[in-house]
Design a protein around this motif. Structure first.
Motif, PDB file in Angstrom:
ATOM      1  N   PHE A  47      41.996  15.194  43.231  1.00  0.00           N
ATOM      2  CA  PHE A  47      40.678  15.806  43.149  1.00  0.00           C
ATOM      3  C   PHE A  47      39.666  15.025  43.988  1.00  0.00           C
ATOM      4  CE2 PHE A  47      42.758  17.301  39.381  1.00  0.00           C
ATOM      5  CZ  PHE A  47      42.197  18.543  39.096  1.00  0.00           C
ATOM      6  N   LEU A  48      38.638  15.733  44.438  1.00  0.00           N
ATOM      7  CA  LEU A  48      37.409  15.118  44.932  1.00  0.00           C
ATOM      8  C   LEU A  48      36.425  15.120  43.767  1.00  0.00           C
ATOM      9  CD1 LEU A  48      35.374  14.135  47.126  1.00  0.00           C
ATOM     10  CD2 LEU A  48      34.872  16.568  47.531  1.00  0.00           C
ATOM     11  N   ILE A  49      35.863  13.932  43.446  1.00  0.00           N
ATOM     12  CA  ILE A  49      34.955  13.819  42.303  1.00  0.00           C
ATOM     13  C   ILE A  49      33.658  13.147  42.747  1.00  0.00           C
ATOM     14  CG2 ILE A  49      34.641  12.968  39.961  1.00  0.00           C
ATOM     15  CD1 ILE A  49      37.622  12.854  39.634  1.00  0.00           C
ATOM     16  N   PRO A  50      32.599  13.916  42.967  1.00  0.00           N
ATOM     17  CA  PRO A  50      31.269  13.335  43.192  1.00  0.00           C
ATOM     18  C   PRO A  50      30.508  13.259  41.873  1.00  0.00           C
ATOM     19  CG  PRO A  50      31.235  15.651  43.771  1.00  0.00           C
ATOM     20  CD  PRO A  50      32.631  15.359  43.262  1.00  0.00           C
ATOM     21  N   GLY A  51      29.577  12.298  41.777  1.00  0.00           N
ATOM     22  CA  GLY A  51      28.813  12.192  40.544  1.00  0.00           C
ATOM     23  C   GLY A  51      27.692  11.174  40.630  1.00  0.00           C
ATOM     24  N   PHE A  79      36.678  18.593  41.846  1.00  0.00           N
ATOM     25  CA  PHE A  79      37.127  19.725  42.658  1.00  0.00           C
ATOM     26  C   PHE A  79      38.570  19.472  43.073  1.00  0.00           C
ATOM     27  CE2 PHE A  79      32.564  19.331  43.289  1.00  0.00           C
ATOM     28  CZ  PHE A  79      32.102  20.636  43.177  1.00  0.00           C
ATOM     29  N   PRO A  80      39.522  20.343  42.725  1.00  0.00           N
ATOM     30  CA  PRO A  80      40.922  20.103  43.094  1.00  0.00           C
ATOM     31  C   PRO A  80      41.147  20.231  44.592  1.00  0.00           C
ATOM     32  CG  PRO A  80      40.682  22.283  42.140  1.00  0.00           C
ATOM     33  CD  PRO A  80      39.342  21.599  41.978  1.00  0.00           C
ATOM     34  N   ASN A  81      42.065  19.390  45.112  1.00  0.00           N
ATOM     35  CA  ASN A  81      42.446  19.513  46.524  1.00  0.00           C
ATOM     36  C   ASN A  81      43.085  20.870  46.806  1.00  0.00           C
ATOM     37  OD1 ASN A  81      41.659  16.851  46.844  1.00  0.00           O
ATOM     38  ND2 ASN A  81      43.732  16.042  46.587  1.00  0.00           N
ATOM     39  N   GLN A  82      43.830  21.373  45.812  1.00  0.00           N
ATOM     40  CA  GLN A  82      44.454  22.685  45.901  1.00  0.00           C
ATOM     41  C   GLN A  82      44.623  23.220  44.484  1.00  0.00           C
ATOM     42  OE1 GLN A  82      48.822  22.178  47.036  1.00  0.00           O
ATOM     43  NE2 GLN A  82      47.923  20.291  47.859  1.00  0.00           N
ATOM     44  N   THR A  83      44.822  24.521  44.352  1.00  0.00           N
ATOM     45  CA  THR A  83      44.850  25.135  43.027  1.00  0.00           C
ATOM     46  C   THR A  83      45.978  24.584  42.155  1.00  0.00           C
ATOM     47  OG1 THR A  83      46.150  26.976  43.923  1.00  0.00           O
ATOM     48  CG2 THR A  83      43.751  27.251  43.833  1.00  0.00           C
ATOM     49  N   ALA A 142      31.318   8.918  44.845  1.00  0.00           N
ATOM     50  CA  ALA A 142      32.309   9.959  45.115  1.00  0.00           C
ATOM     51  C   ALA A 142      33.654   9.286  45.339  1.00  0.00           C
ATOM     52  CB  ALA A 142      31.926  10.781  46.337  1.00  0.00           C
ATOM     53  N   GLU A 143      34.724   9.926  44.862  1.00  0.00           N
ATOM     54  CA  GLU A 143      36.068   9.410  45.089  1.00  0.00           C
ATOM     55  C   GLU A 143      37.013  10.563  45.390  1.00  0.00           C
ATOM     56  OE1 GLU A 143      37.334   7.546  41.415  1.00  0.00           O
ATOM     57  OE2 GLU A 143      38.419   9.365  40.884  1.00  0.00           O
ATOM     58  N   TRP A 144      38.131  10.210  46.026  1.00  0.00           N
ATOM     59  CA  TRP A 144      39.103  11.233  46.429  1.00  0.00           C
ATOM     60  C   TRP A 144      40.494  10.648  46.432  1.00  0.00           C
ATOM     61  CZ3 TRP A 144      41.348  11.891  51.651  1.00  0.00           C
ATOM     62  CH2 TRP A 144      42.108  13.082  51.769  1.00  0.00           C
ATOM     63  N   PHE A 145      41.412  11.294  45.718  1.00  0.00           N
ATOM     64  CA  PHE A 145      42.844  11.020  45.806  1.00  0.00           C
ATOM     65  C   PHE A 145      43.462  12.160  46.604  1.00  0.00           C
ATOM     66  CE2 PHE A 145      42.007   8.188  42.357  1.00  0.00           C
ATOM     67  CZ  PHE A 145      43.072   7.301  42.273  1.00  0.00           C
ATOM     68  N   ALA A 146      44.055  11.867  47.761  1.00  0.00           N
ATOM     69  CA  ALA A 146      44.690  12.902  48.564  1.00  0.00           C
ATOM     70  C   ALA A 146      46.017  13.315  47.921  1.00  0.00           C
ATOM     71  CB  ALA A 146      44.933  12.386  49.978  1.00  0.00           C
ATOM     72  N   ALA A 187      40.048   7.219  48.709  1.00  0.00           N
ATOM     73  CA  ALA A 187      38.803   6.796  49.338  1.00  0.00           C
ATOM     74  C   ALA A 187      37.671   6.924  48.325  1.00  0.00           C
ATOM     75  CB  ALA A 187      38.496   7.644  50.571  1.00  0.00           C
ATOM     76  N   GLY A 188      36.649   6.097  48.500  1.00  0.00           N
ATOM     77  CA  GLY A 188      35.513   6.156  47.600  1.00  0.00           C
ATOM     78  C   GLY A 188      34.252   5.650  48.260  1.00  0.00           C
ATOM     79  N   ALA A 189      33.111   6.053  47.717  1.00  0.00           N
ATOM     80  CA  ALA A 189      31.802   5.589  48.186  1.00  0.00           C
ATOM     81  C   ALA A 189      30.886   5.439  46.988  1.00  0.00           C
ATOM     82  CB  ALA A 189      31.205   6.565  49.190  1.00  0.00           C
ATOM     83  N   GLU A 190      30.101   4.342  46.961  1.00  0.00           N
ATOM     84  CA  GLU A 190      29.135   4.075  45.903  1.00  0.00           C
ATOM     85  C   GLU A 190      27.818   3.669  46.567  1.00  0.00           C
ATOM     86  OE1 GLU A 190      31.350   1.496  42.778  1.00  0.00           O
ATOM     87  OE2 GLU A 190      32.518   1.473  44.638  1.00  0.00           O
ATOM     88  N   HIS A 191      26.799   4.490  46.386  1.00  0.00           N
ATOM     89  CA  HIS A 191      25.517   4.240  47.045  1.00  0.00           C
ATOM     90  C   HIS A 191      24.421   4.042  46.010  1.00  0.00           C
ATOM     91  CE1 HIS A 191      22.273   4.309  49.921  1.00  0.00           C
ATOM     92  NE2 HIS A 191      21.681   5.252  49.213  1.00  0.00           N
ATOM     93  N   PRO A 192      23.829   2.827  45.913  1.00  0.00           N
ATOM     94  CA  PRO A 192      22.776   2.584  44.925  1.00  0.00           C
ATOM     95  C   PRO A 192      21.454   3.202  45.357  1.00  0.00           C
ATOM     96  CG  PRO A 192      23.156   0.615  46.245  1.00  0.00           C
ATOM     97  CD  PRO A 192      24.192   1.616  46.665  1.00  0.00           C
ATOM     98  N   LEU A 193      20.904   4.055  44.500  1.00  0.00           N
ATOM     99  CA  LEU A 193      19.563   4.576  44.714  1.00  0.00           C
ATOM    100  C   LEU A 193      18.520   3.607  44.180  1.00  0.00           C
ATOM    101  CD1 LEU A 193      19.975   8.343  43.771  1.00  0.00           C
ATOM    102  CD2 LEU A 193      20.013   7.311  46.049  1.00  0.00           C
TER     103      LEU A 193
END
Length: 237
Positions: free
Chosen positions: A190-194, A211-215, A179-183, A165-171
């Motif tokens: 990882f969850l990666i916001p930026g 941020f890792p989904n799990q260690t 932000a993106e996420w691979f389950a 899943a991903g989201a891209e919001h133009p300011l």
């Protein structure tokens, strides 16, 4: 006055669309390299602190062939300490507009792609394939993406598949929150916001944090990217 405001909104939307080329982090974007153009990107995943200091680089080159399609070669996970999933991928990506030439005002798109993976550490051949649907919210212009994928141990350290899943919001025309996420449990889990910044319409810089989904997936760290589009005509058709 209403007519002027509508025209301004349309121009702003077009500028945002132009500056969104290949905007997401690791997840394949719904954007396509223009026909005859080259898209180059370098990504560093960097953990400059202990424990487990590391740096890994990924390099991506795509060529727009038209018909909403690009061909690509990618080198993954060159760095230190040496990674067991250092790999080269060769493949394609196609983003099909679902309503009109550009997907309509909301940019409805179905994106599919696949890469053959060749391990550089003796793990043989594998594959990474994916499909996702994306669209933009009508007023906010936020692009939302969701889909699924499959990958083998040459890149993911295990044969697995799940959702993304991903989201891209133009300011603004130059700044995009993303932000993106691979389950799942794997090397890209990882969850990666930026934040993405366009110094020019054909260049971007990404500063993000993973941020890792799990260690078991790995450690937190920085994600830094630089991408540029060279040449090309049209918008990928």
């Amino acid at each position: 006055m209403k007519l002027i405001l509508r025209a301004a909104a349309a121009l702003a939307g077009g500028a945002i669309q132009l500056c969104a080329q290949q905007a997401i982090v690791n997840m394949p974007s719904a954007d396509i390299t223009p026909k005859g153009g080259l898209f180059l990107m370098h990504e560093s995943q960097w953990r400059p602190w202990n424990p487990d200091r590391s740096w890994y680089g990924t390099n991506f080159l795509a060529y727009g062939v038209g018909w909403n399609t690009e061909l690509a070669v990618t080198s993954y996970n060159t760095g230190t300490p040496a990674a067991s999933n250092e790999t080269i991928g060769f493949g394609f990506k196609t983003a099909v507009p679902l309503s009109g030439r550009n997907g309509g005002a909301r940019e409805h798109k179905l994106t599919v792609g696949s890469m053959a993976l060749a391990s550089l550490t003796g793990k043989g051949m594998g594959n990474f394939s994916y499909a996702h649907y994306s669209f933009r919210l009508p007023k906010a212009k936020t692009r939302l993406t969701g889909g699924g994928w499959f990958g083998s141990e040459q890149l993911f350290l295990r044969k697995t598949g799940s959702v993304l899943a991903g989201a891209e919001h133009p300011l603004s025309k130059k700044v995009i929150l993303l932000a993106e996420w691979f389950a799942g449990r794997h090397d890209l889990g990882f969850l990666i916001p930026g934040v993405l910044w366009h110094p020019t319409p054909k260049q971007f810089v990404v500063v993000a944090y993973k941020f890792p989904n799990q260690t078991a997936n790995g450690k937190q760290g920085l994600v830094l990217e630089y991408g540029i589009t060279l040449g090309g005509t049209g918008n990928g058709h």
